[in-house]
Design a protein around this motif. Structure first.
Motif, PDB file in Angstrom:
ATOM      1  N   GLY A   1      17.428  38.101  22.598  1.00 33.88           N
ATOM      2  CA  GLY A   1      17.406  38.730  21.289  1.00 33.88           C
ATOM      3  C   GLY A   1      18.577  39.601  20.914  1.00 33.88           C
ATOM      4  N   LEU A   2      19.706  39.429  21.584  1.00 38.02           N
ATOM      5  CA  LEU A   2      20.864  40.263  21.254  1.00 38.02           C
ATOM      6  C   LEU A   2      21.494  39.825  19.937  1.00 38.02           C
ATOM      7  N   THR A   3      22.135  40.776  19.286  1.00 31.92           N
ATOM      8  CA  THR A   3      23.068  40.502  18.197  1.00 31.92           C
ATOM      9  C   THR A   3      24.416  40.960  18.708  1.00 31.92           C
ATOM     10  N   ILE A   4      25.390  40.059  18.702  1.00 26.82           N
ATOM     11  CA  ILE A   4      26.710  40.363  19.262  1.00 26.82           C
ATOM     12  C   ILE A   4      27.759  40.170  18.181  1.00 26.82           C
ATOM     13  N   ILE A   5      28.557  41.202  17.977  1.00 26.86           N
ATOM     14  CA  ILE A   5      29.662  41.164  17.032  1.00 26.86           C
ATOM     15  C   ILE A   5      30.926  41.255  17.862  1.00 26.86           C
TER      16      ILE A   5
ATOM     17  N   ARG B   1      36.685  33.199  22.671  1.00 20.65           N
ATOM     18  CA  ARG B   1      36.251  32.738  24.000  1.00 20.65           C
ATOM     19  C   ARG B   1      34.880  33.300  24.369  1.00 20.65           C
ATOM     20  N   LEU B   2      34.632  34.547  24.030  1.00 23.60           N
ATOM     21  CA  LEU B   2      33.340  35.145  24.327  1.00 23.60           C
ATOM     22  C   LEU B   2      32.237  34.440  23.533  1.00 23.60           C
ATOM     23  N   ALA B   3      32.470  34.205  22.260  1.00 22.40           N
ATOM     24  CA  ALA B   3      31.476  33.507  21.436  1.00 22.40           C
ATOM     25  C   ALA B   3      31.174  32.139  22.031  1.00 22.40           C
ATOM     26  N   ASP B   4      32.208  31.425  22.437  1.00 19.53           N
ATOM     27  CA  ASP B   4      32.025  30.103  23.033  1.00 19.53           C
ATOM     28  C   ASP B   4      31.303  30.193  24.375  1.00 19.53           C
ATOM     29  N   ARG B   5      31.680  31.153  25.204  1.00 24.21           N
ATOM     30  CA  ARG B   5      31.059  31.322  26.524  1.00 24.21           C
ATOM     31  C   ARG B   5      29.561  31.627  26.387  1.00 24.21           C
ATOM     32  N   LEU B   6      29.199  32.459  25.412  1.00 24.48           N
ATOM     33  CA  LEU B   6      27.782  32.759  25.183  1.00 24.48           C
ATOM     34  C   LEU B   6      27.019  31.508  24.770  1.00 24.48           C
ATOM     35  N   ALA B   7      27.619  30.710  23.895  1.00 25.91           N
ATOM     36  CA  ALA B   7      26.970  29.469  23.460  1.00 25.91           C
ATOM     37  C   ALA B   7      26.815  28.503  24.630  1.00 25.91           C
TER      38      ALA B   7
END
Length: 167
Positions: free
Chosen positions: A30-34, A39-45
């Motif tokens: 349930g995190l919201t990440i800004i 690379r971080l966005a891709d790694r999380l996905a």
């Protein structure tokens, strides 16, 4: 991940250390990440995170796959986060967190300014070093997470300033 509660809103800046934390953060529900880190966005996905991820737009830097500049700073003002999770190039307990890049320091400062708590991720080599651009003073930091034991003087200075240290 142990420092983050399910459902929190996090600012996370660009850096190899924050990128290394992505897999652990992906397991927190349930995190919201800004972030300004592509690379971080891709790694999380890739890690199967259920987080809502907001990627800040701005001047793109291919070397770090990041966005910086005035557009990123303006967008950050529209968010409030529970925690800013930042990586730094240098840390001195008497000065605080510092970065070697003006653009990255400006983004980190804006994230810290719009977050209730500040967490610094820094490997042991960053301590006792200095860099050109200030990110935040030690008194503004709530928690530092590092990979190993620090010099006694650094540990004592952090304790004296009320900063939690996890190693």
């Amino acid at each position: 991940a142990d420092a983050v509660e399910p459902g929190e809103t996090l600012f996370i800046d660009t850096g190899s250390t924050t990128l290394a934390a992505a897999a652990a953060l992906a397991a927190v529900p349930g995190l919201t990440i800004i972030t300004n880190s592509c690379r971080l966005a891709d790694r999380l996905a890739q890690a199967g995170s259920d987080a809502q991820v907001f990627l800040l737009g701005g001047r793109y830097g291919a070397d770090n796959a990041q966005t910086t500049g005035a557009a990123v700073i303006d967008q950050l003002r529209g968010f409030q986060a529970d925690r800013a999770v930042l990586t730094v190039a240098a840390f001195d307990p008497e000065i605080g967190a510092m970065d070697a890049s003006l653009d990255e320091a400006e983004v980190a400062r804006a994230m810290a300014a719009h977050a209730r708590r500040v967490t610094i991720l820094a490997d042991g080599t960053k301590f006792g070093r200095r860099a050109t651009y200030a990110v935040c003073a030690t008194a503004e930091i709530d928690l530092i997470i590092s990979d190993g034991p620090l010099e006694k003087a650094h540990r004592e200075a952090l304790k004296h300033k009320g900063v939690d240290l996890w190693t």
